[in-house]
Design a protein around this motif. Sequence first.
Motif, short mmCIF file in Angstrom:
data_model
loop_
_atom_site.label_atom_id
_atom_site.label_comp_id
_atom_site.label_asym_id
_atom_site.label_seq_id
_atom_site.Cartn_x
_atom_site.Cartn_y
_atom_site.Cartn_z
N ARG A 67 0.83 -1.20 0.00
CA ARG A 67 0.00 0.00 0.00
C ARG A 67 0.87 1.26 0.00
O ARG A 67 0.57 2.24 -0.70
CB ARG A 67 -0.92 -0.01 1.22
N GLU A 100 3.85 1.53 -1.19
CA GLU A 100 4.46 1.62 -2.53
C GLU A 100 3.48 2.25 -3.53
O GLU A 100 3.86 3.08 -4.36
CB GLU A 100 4.86 0.22 -3.00
N MET A 101 2.20 1.87 -3.42
CA MET A 101 1.17 2.42 -4.31
C MET A 101 0.99 3.93 -4.07
O MET A 101 0.84 4.70 -5.02
CB MET A 101 -0.17 1.71 -4.09
N ILE A 102 1.01 4.34 -2.78
CA ILE A 102 0.86 5.76 -2.42
C ILE A 102 2.02 6.57 -2.99
O ILE A 102 1.84 7.67 -3.52
CB ILE A 102 0.74 5.93 -0.89
N LYS A 103 3.26 6.00 -2.91
CA LYS A 103 4.45 6.67 -3.44
C LYS A 103 4.33 6.89 -4.95
O LYS A 103 4.81 7.88 -5.50
CB LYS A 103 5.71 5.85 -3.14
N GLN A 104 3.68 5.94 -5.63
CA GLN A 104 3.51 6.02 -7.08
C GLN A 104 2.32 6.89 -7.47
O GLN A 104 2.00 7.03 -8.65
CB GLN A 104 3.33 4.62 -7.66
N GLY A 105 1.64 7.46 -6.45
CA GLY A 105 0.50 8.34 -6.71
C GLY A 105 -0.78 7.60 -6.99
O GLY A 105 -1.75 8.19 -7.50
N LYS A 106 -0.80 6.32 -6.69
CA LYS A 106 -2.02 5.52 -6.90
C LYS A 106 -2.78 5.38 -5.58
O LYS A 106 -2.18 5.40 -4.51
CB LYS A 106 -1.66 4.12 -7.40
N GLU A 107 -4.09 5.24 -5.71
CA GLU A 107 -4.92 5.08 -4.51
C GLU A 107 -5.03 3.58 -4.17
O GLU A 107 -5.52 2.79 -4.99
CB GLU A 107 -6.32 5.66 -4.74
N PRO A 108 -4.57 3.19 -2.98
CA PRO A 108 -4.63 1.76 -2.63
C PRO A 108 -6.07 1.32 -2.36
O PRO A 108 -6.91 2.14 -1.95
CB PRO A 108 -3.78 1.66 -1.36
#
Length: 220
Positions: free
Chosen positions: A42, A44-52
């Motif tokens: 989760r 890692e997803m936040i760092k990539q700008g994606k919503e977990p």
Amino acid sequence: RKLLYLAIDGPAPRAKMNQQRSRRFRAAKEAKESSRIEDEFREEMIKQGKEPPPKKKQWDSNVITPGTAFMKKVSDGLRYYIHHRLNYDPGWKGIKVILSDANVPGEGEHKIAEFIRQQRLQKGYDPNTKHVIHGLDADLIMLALATHEPHFYILREQVFLGGKTFNRAKKDAGASEYEYKPFQFLHISVLREHLKREFNVLQQDLERIIDDFVFLCFFV
């Protein structure tokens, strides 16, 4: 139509309790590890700008251990349900109901089988009494054979290839979703007949053959 016996697994014998305990410790450890991996994913997803995706609430199977607060709630809920049905449901009129909760030692199906064996010893017991037990556990087939009752049936949910049960969801306007699972009856009397034919060459008492068959199945 005469008696309803509701049985919940109680404290297991010491050897099984040790096995359950080690299994539950392992399950708790694995759950902790999977939760850590999920948190990292989760982040890692936040760092990539994606919503977990929303975090799923984990079910801890340890709460269904006899003696826990959860199992007390289950017992209290069942008692309330039984009283409510006996008082307000015409279909329950004249039925004797026995509840053996998690405070009574032994597995549910074994408690039921022991009750049936005790009934057989009572004066005036009707040998044509019909018994129906509900459950998917394969042990039930052996327990039913071991009672030596001629009219014994096991009510099972129908299981299809791959272990999937058939589900048919039904939604009415403004109603909640219901699931329908087809049931099937397993006739122990038919199984007894098959065993009789299979071992007919032995020319022995069927009840003794059934006892040996059950022993060998568990032994294997």
